[in-house]
Design an enzyme around this catalytic site. Structure first.
Site, PDB file in Angstrom:
ATOM      1  N   THR A  10       0.794  -1.231   0.000  1.00  0.00           N
ATOM      2  CA  THR A  10       0.000   0.000   0.000  1.00  0.00           C
ATOM      3  C   THR A  10       0.821   1.273   0.000  1.00  0.00           C
ATOM      4  O   THR A  10       0.247   2.352  -0.133  1.00  0.00           O
ATOM      5  CB  THR A  10      -0.938   0.028   1.223  1.00  0.00           C
ATOM      6  N   LYS A  13       8.164   3.371   0.601  1.00  0.00           N
ATOM      7  CA  LYS A  13       8.933   3.998   1.673  1.00  0.00           C
ATOM      8  C   LYS A  13      10.383   4.167   1.246  1.00  0.00           C
ATOM      9  O   LYS A  13      10.979   3.261   0.661  1.00  0.00           O
ATOM     10  CB  LYS A  13       8.870   3.155   2.948  1.00  0.00           C
ATOM     11  N   TYR A  86      13.023 -22.887   5.035  1.00  0.00           N
ATOM     12  CA  TYR A  86      11.656 -22.733   4.518  1.00  0.00           C
ATOM     13  C   TYR A  86      11.557 -23.609   3.283  1.00  0.00           C
ATOM     14  O   TYR A  86      12.443 -23.555   2.419  1.00  0.00           O
ATOM     15  CB  TYR A  86      11.422 -21.262   4.169  1.00  0.00           C
ATOM     16  N   GLY A  93       8.182 -13.874   1.239  1.00  0.00           N
ATOM     17  CA  GLY A  93       8.189 -12.433   0.969  1.00  0.00           C
ATOM     18  C   GLY A  93       9.446 -11.748   1.473  1.00  0.00           C
ATOM     19  O   GLY A  93       9.929 -12.041   2.577  1.00  0.00           O
ATOM     20  N   ASP A  95       9.757  -8.757   2.485  1.00  0.00           N
ATOM     21  CA  ASP A  95       9.478  -7.986   3.694  1.00  0.00           C
ATOM     22  C   ASP A  95       9.528  -8.880   4.928  1.00  0.00           C
ATOM     23  O   ASP A  95       9.994  -8.450   5.999  1.00  0.00           O
ATOM     24  CB  ASP A  95       8.121  -7.288   3.587  1.00  0.00           C
ATOM     25  N   THR A 119      -1.108  -5.028   5.787  1.00  0.00           N
ATOM     26  CA  THR A 119      -2.183  -5.511   4.921  1.00  0.00           C
ATOM     27  C   THR A 119      -2.488  -6.972   5.233  1.00  0.00           C
ATOM     28  O   THR A 119      -3.644  -7.395   5.265  1.00  0.00           O
ATOM     29  CB  THR A 119      -1.783  -5.362   3.447  1.00  0.00           C
ATOM     30  N   THR A 171     -24.551  -3.067  14.456  1.00  0.00           N
ATOM     31  CA  THR A 171     -23.789  -3.792  13.435  1.00  0.00           C
ATOM     32  C   THR A 171     -22.365  -3.263  13.297  1.00  0.00           C
ATOM     33  O   THR A 171     -21.404  -4.038  13.219  1.00  0.00           O
ATOM     34  CB  THR A 171     -24.514  -3.718  12.079  1.00  0.00           C
TER      35      THR A 171
END
Length: 242
Positions: A10, A13, A86, A93, A95, A119, A171
């Site tokens: 999003t 930086k 992994y 990712g 990040d 996110t 709600t």
């Protein structure tokens, strides 16, 4: 001085570090080029790294490679200060790797758990030896709000609020209470489960919603909003040193 460029889901930086010391950060809402020019005017930038969770931006890579003495595009060929255990490292990712590298660098004497509340909410475990064990991924706060609105006919789109009730009385408050409290229970539950395996584990909380959840968690954590940037800088320094 080092230039760190992180293209997230999003935001873009740009950060400046003097070796391992953070100097400046700019979050770009436009193309980022005016902000980039400003940083080059203000700081004697020599080394840089570009990391992206999207498709690689060749224009950015070309510009940075021309303007910096040493430029690294963070891909699978970059040397890491961690051992990645992994099964599909190519899908991990950048990040997530960066946050794990930063946590291990900042707290090398113990096992570490990194929770990144963005996110998506990601959980990473790194042993004190520097072995990245693995992690989990779940939807982030805004993603959950949007999903409820998108995949139902009548639920409204809401945003986080400073005060969150235990039980909603309409709600909107029911959605807020369900989503926010659900994430808190998830985070605390995950911390407790990991601590059963790694009793002395140190927990970092980072990401755009880190401070929103910091005060709500029962477990002791350390909030560090720039953890991914710090990790990218560590990876850059590690490659420059070698």
């Amino acid at each position: 001085m080092n230039l760190i460029v992180e293209q997230g889901n999003t935001a873009l930086k740009l950060a400046v570090y003097q070796h391992d010391e953070w100097i400046d950060t700019v979050v770009c809402k436009t193309s980022g080029m005016p902000e980039l020019d400003s940083l080059f005017e203000r700081y004697p930038l020599e080394n840089g790294i570009l990391s992206t969770v999207k498709e690689p931006d060749k224009a950015w890579a070309n510009i940075l490679s021309r303007r910096l003495k040493r430029f690294i595009f963070f891909d699978d060929s970059v040397r890491l200060p961690l051992e990645i255990d992994y099964r599909t490292p190519g899908t991990l990712g950048k990040d997530r790797i960066a946050a794990a590298a930063a946590a291990h660098y900042l707290h090398p004497e113990s096992d570490v758990l990194v929770i990144d509340a963005g996110t998506a909410i990601t959980y990473e475990v790194v042993e004190a030896s520097g072995r990245y064990v693995g992690g989990n991924i779940s939807p982030g706060l805004t993603t959950r709000f949007k999903a409820l609105h998108r995949f139902t006919e009548k639920l409204p789109l809401v945003e986080e609020t400073p005060q969150v009730p235990l039980t909603g009385t309409d709600t909107e408050s029911a959605i807020i209470a369900g989503v926010v409290n659900g994430i808190v229970y998830e985070m605390d539950g995950h911390i407790n489960a990991v601590r059963a395996v790694y009793p002395g584990i140190f927990v970092f909380l980072t990401g755009g919603h880190s401070f929103y959840f910091e005060k709500r968690l029962k477990n002791a954590i350390f909030a560090a909003i720039n953890l991914v940037l710090t990790g990218l800088n560590r990876i850059l320094e590690y490659n420059v040193e070698r």
